[in-house]
Write an enzyme that holds these catalytic residues in place. Structure first.
Site, PDB file in Angstrom:
ATOM      1  N   ASP A  36       1.189   8.364  -9.064  1.00  0.00           N
ATOM      2  CA  ASP A  36       0.652   7.626  -7.920  1.00  0.00           C
ATOM      3  C   ASP A  36       1.440   6.328  -7.706  1.00  0.00           C
ATOM      4  OD1 ASP A  36      -1.640   7.177  -5.917  1.00  0.00           O
ATOM      5  OD2 ASP A  36      -1.632   5.336  -7.095  1.00  0.00           O
ATOM      6  N   LYS A  48      -0.935   9.649   0.871  1.00  0.00           N
ATOM      7  CA  LYS A  48       0.426   9.283   0.467  1.00  0.00           C
ATOM      8  C   LYS A  48       1.406  10.446   0.572  1.00  0.00           C
ATOM      9  CE  LYS A  48      -2.207   7.684  -2.652  1.00  0.00           C
ATOM     10  NZ  LYS A  48      -2.980   7.107  -3.750  1.00  0.00           N
ATOM     11  N   GLY A  94     -10.511   2.131  -3.970  1.00  0.00           N
ATOM     12  CA  GLY A  94     -11.958   2.024  -3.756  1.00  0.00           C
ATOM     13  C   GLY A  94     -12.333   2.559  -2.395  1.00  0.00           C
ATOM     14  N   LYS A 129       4.133   5.309  -4.517  1.00  0.00           N
ATOM     15  CA  LYS A 129       4.075   4.030  -3.789  1.00  0.00           C
ATOM     16  C   LYS A 129       5.446   3.337  -3.839  1.00  0.00           C
ATOM     17  CE  LYS A 129      -0.880   3.714  -4.424  1.00  0.00           C
ATOM     18  NZ  LYS A 129      -1.945   3.462  -5.385  1.00  0.00           N
ATOM     19  N   THR A 166      -7.542  12.777   3.988  1.00  0.00           N
ATOM     20  CA  THR A 166      -7.665  13.904   3.049  1.00  0.00           C
ATOM     21  C   THR A 166      -6.946  13.538   1.741  1.00  0.00           C
ATOM     22  OG1 THR A 166      -5.707  14.932   4.012  1.00  0.00           O
ATOM     23  CG2 THR A 166      -7.841  15.678   4.851  1.00  0.00           C
ATOM     24  N   GLY A 224     -14.488   5.649  -7.791  1.00  0.00           N
ATOM     25  CA  GLY A 224     -13.744   6.141  -6.628  1.00  0.00           C
ATOM     26  C   GLY A 224     -12.310   5.649  -6.602  1.00  0.00           C
TER      27      GLY A 224
HETATM   28  N1  HSE Z   1      -5.676   6.512  -7.189  1.00  0.00           N
HETATM   29  C1  HSE Z   1      -5.169   5.359  -6.497  1.00  0.00           C
HETATM   30  C2  HSE Z   1      -5.286   4.150  -7.412  1.00  0.00           C
HETATM   31  C3  HSE Z   1      -5.921   5.171  -5.221  1.00  0.00           C
HETATM   32  O1  HSE Z   1      -5.966   4.240  -8.441  1.00  0.00           O
HETATM   33  O2  HSE Z   1      -4.697   3.121  -7.117  1.00  0.00           O
HETATM   34  C4  HSE Z   1      -5.288   4.199  -4.284  1.00  0.00           C
HETATM   35  O3  HSE Z   1      -4.032   4.610  -3.843  1.00  0.00           O
END
Ligand code: HSE
Length: 338
Positions: free
Chosen positions: A220, A125, A321, A224, A96, A206
């Site tokens: 994002d 995440k 992707g 990470k 999700t 995507g």
């Molecule tokens: N939105 C994230 C990116 C997807 O562009 O890296 C992968 O975590």
């Protein structure tokens, strides 16, 4: 043992997972001894389908191709928890969308599975960043496994490399490009494309989050970094404590100027444990063309980890992707089944 797979979230990534499973059914059994049935698929937009004997994946995928929903198959009724139990699932693939504030709905799905002894792989995440300790404990207490390869570098196995291939190495520093959307945008802007057009293309491919603000403002990449802080250094660095600058102020002119000086603008994420305090950061940096990260273009990610036993090791591969992230779920399920 036959893996009975429940899939929560069947957007780009979940659909790609179903496609790979369908295409490679025989190969997965022959090469890896991985046998499966998909017993439950639950998606907010497409609908919910369940069959404890195994869904017809060909029919499910055809329905998605034709109607973008599961409307051609019988609809399952009940809460996610009830359906999870009735389906007899042995593993949950959770894909999700990420919500960094609440972790929902992924967090509820993962808790529901682990508390029933059902192993989980997730690309989400939010739950991993917000509740890593809780979920790890829950898995242990219920004899289940929890895997999350896809939360960093999609299907490119950085986490498995660190946990398995490089077991025994202590990380000192990590620096890399961990967001596919922004790296793609910076690459395209370097070729003359405008910011908005570059973002639209990253969304179409995507790469971007459901809300792309998370990508361009560096959230994002920061999440990470927060997850890697936990996995590599055992450190709690909440996302909002990561020093963070996104790419919203980077202009094509700035990229052009950097290029003239033999440099590439990259959104760099890092962790540095060489000083007294762990430093965690995300920032656009001008990288000399001779640096390995300068040539990482498009949706590709790369992480260089500096360790005691092996020195620098760099892993380069897709970071986002559909199929690439579907592979993360599949790889986790194969590893867990062993
Ligand atoms: N939105 C994230 C990116 C997807 O562009 O890296 C992968 O975590």
């Amino acid at each position: 043992m036959i893996n009975k797979i429940a899939l929560a979230g069947c957007g780009n990534v979940g659909t790609a997972l179903l496609e790979i499973l369908h295409e490679k059914k025989d190969e997965l059994r022959e090469k890896y001894g991985f046998e499966y049935k998909v017993v439950l698929v639950s998606d907010l937009m497409k609908g919910v389908i369940m069959d404890p004997e195994g869904l017809d994946l060909g029919a499910a995928l055809e329905s998605v191709r034709e109607t973008r929903t599961f409307e051609k198959l019988p609809r399952a009724e009940g809460s996610f928890e009830e359906l999870l139990e009735r389906s007899g699932a042995t593993v949950l693939a959770e894909g999700t969308p990420t919500n960094l504030k609440t972790g929902e709905p992924g967090l509820t799905h993962i808790r529901a599975a682990l508390s029933r002894g059902i192993s989980v792989t997730t690309t989400n995440k939010g739950p991993i960043a917000l509740a890593f300790d809780e979920l790890t404990e829950l898995a242990k207490a219920n004899g289940a496994q929890l895997s999350y390869e896809g939360v960093v570098m999609s299907g490119t196995p950085f986490i498995d490399m660190m946990k398995s291939g490089m077991a025994g190495c202590t990380a000192i520093r990590v620096e890399g490009i961990v967001n596919g959307t922004t790296n793609f945008m910076l690459t395209k802007m370097g070729e003359g494309m405008e910011y908005g057009a570059a973002l639209a293309e990253a969304q179409a491919l995507g790469y971007a989050e459901a809300d792309p603000t998370g990508d361009v403002e560096g959230w994002d990449a920061a999440v990470k970094v927060s997850i890697l802080a936990k996995i590599l250094f055992g450190a709690d660095v909440p996302v909002d404590k990561v020093e963070r600058t996104g790419i919203t102020k980077v202009t094509p002119a700035q990229i052009e100027e950097a290029k003239k000086n033999g440099r590439a603008v990259k959104l760099i994420a890092g962790l540095d444990a060489s000083g007294a305090q762990l430093r965690a950061y995300v920032e656009p940096k001008e990288i000399p063309a001779s640096h390995p990260l300068a040539s990482i273009n498009g949706g590709t990610n790369a992480i260089t980890v500096t360790t005691d036993n092996l020195g620098d090791v760099t892993l380069i591969g897709p970071g986002a992707g559909r199929r690439e992230t579907g592979q993360a779920l599949l790889g986790d399920m194969i590893r867990m089944s062993k």
